[in-house]
Scaffold this active site. Structure first.
Site, mmCIF file in Angstrom:
data_model
loop_
_atom_site.group_PDB
_atom_site.id
_atom_site.type_symbol
_atom_site.label_atom_id
_atom_site.label_comp_id
_atom_site.label_asym_id
_atom_site.label_seq_id
_atom_site.Cartn_x
_atom_site.Cartn_y
_atom_site.Cartn_z
ATOM 1 N N CYS A 191 0.815 -1.224 0.000
ATOM 2 C CA CYS A 191 0.000 0.000 0.000
ATOM 3 C C CYS A 191 0.846 1.270 0.000
ATOM 4 O O CYS A 191 0.348 2.343 -0.353
ATOM 5 C CB CYS A 191 -0.953 0.002 1.187
ATOM 6 S SG CYS A 191 -2.140 -1.339 1.124
ATOM 7 N N ASN B 214 -9.998 0.244 -0.441
ATOM 8 C CA ASN B 214 -8.541 0.292 -0.369
ATOM 9 C C ASN B 214 -7.976 -0.305 -1.659
ATOM 10 O O ASN B 214 -8.073 -1.510 -1.875
ATOM 11 C CB ASN B 214 -8.086 -0.501 0.857
ATOM 12 C CG ASN B 214 -6.573 -0.471 1.043
ATOM 13 O OD1 ASN B 214 -5.834 -0.064 0.149
ATOM 14 N ND2 ASN B 214 -6.123 -0.909 2.217
ATOM 15 N N HIS C 93 -3.221 7.644 1.999
ATOM 16 C CA HIS C 93 -3.636 6.311 1.552
ATOM 17 C C HIS C 93 -5.064 6.084 2.036
ATOM 18 O O HIS C 93 -5.393 6.371 3.186
ATOM 19 C CB HIS C 93 -2.689 5.270 2.127
ATOM 20 C CG HIS C 93 -3.123 3.855 1.869
ATOM 21 N ND1 HIS C 93 -3.539 3.434 0.620
ATOM 22 C CD2 HIS C 93 -3.217 2.777 2.685
ATOM 23 C CE1 HIS C 93 -3.876 2.158 0.693
ATOM 24 N NE2 HIS C 93 -3.691 1.731 1.935
HETATM 25 O O1 UT7 Z 1 -3.827 -0.632 3.398
HETATM 26 C C1 UT7 Z 1 -2.995 -1.417 4.173
HETATM 27 C C2 UT7 Z 1 -3.200 -1.148 5.568
HETATM 28 N N1 UT7 Z 1 -4.428 -1.699 6.043
HETATM 29 C C3 UT7 Z 1 -5.164 -1.009 6.851
HETATM 30 O O2 UT7 Z 1 -4.880 0.132 7.093
HETATM 31 C C4 UT7 Z 1 -6.331 -1.676 7.506
HETATM 32 C C5 UT7 Z 1 -6.303 -1.331 8.948
HETATM 33 N N2 UT7 Z 1 -7.365 -1.899 9.722
HETATM 34 C C6 UT7 Z 1 -8.683 -1.533 9.614
HETATM 35 O O3 UT7 Z 1 -9.030 -0.733 8.742
HETATM 36 C C7 UT7 Z 1 -9.646 -2.055 10.633
HETATM 37 O O4 UT7 Z 1 -8.925 -2.720 11.636
HETATM 38 C C8 UT7 Z 1 -10.708 -3.004 10.039
HETATM 39 C C9 UT7 Z 1 -11.704 -2.209 9.204
HETATM 40 C C10 UT7 Z 1 -10.024 -4.055 9.205
HETATM 41 C C11 UT7 Z 1 -11.487 -3.673 11.187
HETATM 42 O O5 UT7 Z 1 -12.013 -2.710 12.066
HETATM 43 P P1 UT7 Z 1 -11.835 -2.888 13.654
HETATM 44 O O6 UT7 Z 1 -12.604 -1.816 14.288
HETATM 45 O O7 UT7 Z 1 -10.338 -2.916 13.908
HETATM 46 O O8 UT7 Z 1 -12.523 -4.270 13.961
HETATM 47 P P2 UT7 Z 1 -11.891 -5.630 14.511
HETATM 48 O O9 UT7 Z 1 -10.948 -6.219 13.516
HETATM 49 O O10 UT7 Z 1 -11.361 -5.402 15.884
HETATM 50 O O11 UT7 Z 1 -13.183 -6.544 14.579
HETATM 51 C C12 UT7 Z 1 -14.286 -6.205 15.420
HETATM 52 C C13 UT7 Z 1 -15.380 -7.252 15.220
HETATM 53 C C14 UT7 Z 1 -14.879 -8.683 15.313
HETATM 54 O O12 UT7 Z 1 -15.854 -9.432 15.993
HETATM 55 P P3 UT7 Z 1 -15.620 -9.837 17.537
HETATM 56 O O13 UT7 Z 1 -14.357 -10.654 17.548
HETATM 57 O O14 UT7 Z 1 -15.484 -8.543 18.265
HETATM 58 O O15 UT7 Z 1 -16.871 -10.591 17.860
HETATM 59 C C15 UT7 Z 1 -14.832 -9.144 13.877
HETATM 60 O O16 UT7 Z 1 -15.029 -10.545 13.748
HETATM 61 O O17 UT7 Z 1 -15.948 -7.119 13.906
HETATM 62 C C16 UT7 Z 1 -15.999 -8.412 13.289
HETATM 63 N N3 UT7 Z 1 -15.910 -8.233 11.846
HETATM 64 C C17 UT7 Z 1 -16.980 -8.008 11.054
HETATM 65 N N4 UT7 Z 1 -18.295 -7.908 11.320
HETATM 66 C C18 UT7 Z 1 -19.132 -7.673 10.301
HETATM 67 C C19 UT7 Z 1 -14.806 -8.238 11.059
HETATM 68 N N5 UT7 Z 1 -15.136 -8.027 9.783
HETATM 69 C C20 UT7 Z 1 -16.480 -7.890 9.748
HETATM 70 C C21 UT7 Z 1 -17.399 -7.649 8.713
HETATM 71 N N6 UT7 Z 1 -18.705 -7.546 9.027
HETATM 72 N N7 UT7 Z 1 -17.017 -7.489 7.413
#
Ligand code: UT7
Length: 323
Positions: free
Chosen positions: A114, A280, A250
């Site tokens: 990225c 992204n 980004h």
């Molecule tokens: O470009 C390269 C660099 N990449 C990035 O910058 C990405 C960086 N990370 C992010 O943008 C965020 O961390 C995400 C958007 C990927 C995730 O957001 P988050 O607020 O960090 O959520 P999380 O990963 O902590 O997940 C929270 C909950 C989890 O459930 P539990 O374990 O709390 O029950 C996940 O299983 O959300 C769940 N979850 C979803 N729920 C509905 C994960 N993906 C989904 C989904 N729909 N698509």
């Protein structure tokens, strides 16, 4: 007098197929509200049959060359930033060179995921400042839809396909931040974070593989490292936050974009945001946002622009330039 690499043209290409968040609800335990709230993404473009990273890169390059009023053989160096080249080799860049009908110069890929466009822009700047190239074209192009695990809701809803390009030309400046062109660059990487974001295939496995990400871990690094690298690049350019007209970050997650702007002390009305429409697009995200920002009338000649990105590696960096 100081030599500068000045942006003469910008352009982009997006595949025609648009996929709204709601489409994922049919196959995954997810919903539009979650995707919007956690990432800011509303839709993304996916490449169609026959569309490849090199074909999209070529279209973006043509648009940037048109704006610059140049033809492919006016360019000395062509760099493609991508992690999704059509083939293991040759480079996407030499394929683009052929598709453009460019019969001279040299072309190569840069792979910093990225952050790829930032690394490629910095390398093009170095080629121009060293006299190895008078004109360069830097393209970010990706087809991440071909390396996604469609059963993994935590990754497949986040990415999109597309390409953006800029044309750079050597010009004499006076050596102050008032010069047009690239004013400073800052590149960083730390390979100990490999497990946070990678593709589980490649030459060593004999497969293409799919993207694996510990999103919340990457998130934790993003705001801190992006604000640090942008601050470093601004200091070496001799500018301060109050001088900045636009941040072009980004486009991975609106919460990362907001958090970084806040740390830099800049309001969101100085940030070019496209994540809602593109998702992204990895190395394509910054040149896409630059091109859309110009088309919207946000970025104008003479504006001070700060770009910053982080991705797999981890690799991250920033470029400060005057448009
Ligand atoms: O470009 C390269 C660099 N990449 C990035 O910058 C990405 C960086 N990370 C992010 O943008 C965020 O961390 C995400 C958007 C990927 C995730 O957001 P988050 O607020 O960090 O959520 P999380 O990963 O902590 O997940 C929270 C909950 C989890 O459930 P539990 O374990 O709390 O029950 C996940 O299983 O959300 C769940 N979850 C979803 N729920 C509905 C994960 N993906 C989904 C989904 N729909 N698509």
């Amino acid at each position: 007098m100081t030599l500068r690499a000045v942006i003469k043209g910008v352009g982009h290409y997006l595949p025609t197929r648009i996929v709204e968040n709601a489409e994922f609800e049919a196959t995954l335990d997810t919903n539009d509200e979650w995707i919007r709230a956690r990432s800011g993404i509303e839709r993304r473009h996916f490449a169609g049959d026959g569309e490849t990273t090199s074909s999209m890169a070529t279209a973006a390059a043509r648009a940037a060359l048109d704006m610059a009023g140049l033809v492919p053989d006016d360019v000395d160096a062509l760099i493609v930033a991508t992690s999704t080249a059509d083939l293991t080799f040759p480079s996407a860049a030499t394929m683009v060179q052929a598709q453009l009908g460019m019969t001279r110069g040299f072309a190569f890929d840069i792979q910093a995921v990225c952050a790829g466009f930032i690394f490629a822009l910095s390398n093009a700047n170095a080629l121009i400042l060293s006299g190895q190239a008078k004109r360069g074209i830097v393209i970010g192009a990706e087809t991440f839809s071909r390396i996604l695990d469609w059963t993994d809701r935590s990754t497949c809803v986040l990415f999109g396909d597309g390409a953006g390009a800029v044309v750079l030309e050597a010009a004499q400046g006076v050596g102050t931040p008032a010069d047009r062109g690239i004013l400073s660059t800052d590149l960083k990487s730390d390979g100990t974070y490999r497990e946070l974001l990678y593709v589980d295939g490649g030459v060593s496995t004999g497969t293409t593989g799919v993207l694996r990400m510990q999103g919340n871990q990457v998130f934790r690094h993003a705001v801190e490292k992006l604000s640090q690298t942008a601050t470093t690049a601004m200091a070496s350019a001799g500018v301060e936050a109050c001088d900045v007209d636009w941040i072009v970050p980004h486009q991975a997650n609106i919460r990362i974009i907001q958090g970084t702007a806040k740390k830099l002390g800049l309001p969101m009305d100085k940030v070019v945001v496209t994540v809602q429409d593109h998702g992204n697009t990895s190395a394509a995200s910054i040149p896409l946002a630059l091109s859309v920002g110009v088309a919207r009338g946000q970025i104008k000649r003479g504006d001070l622009v700060v770009t910053e990105a982080i991705g797999g590696g981890l690799a991250w960096g920033a470029v400060v330039l005057r448009w």
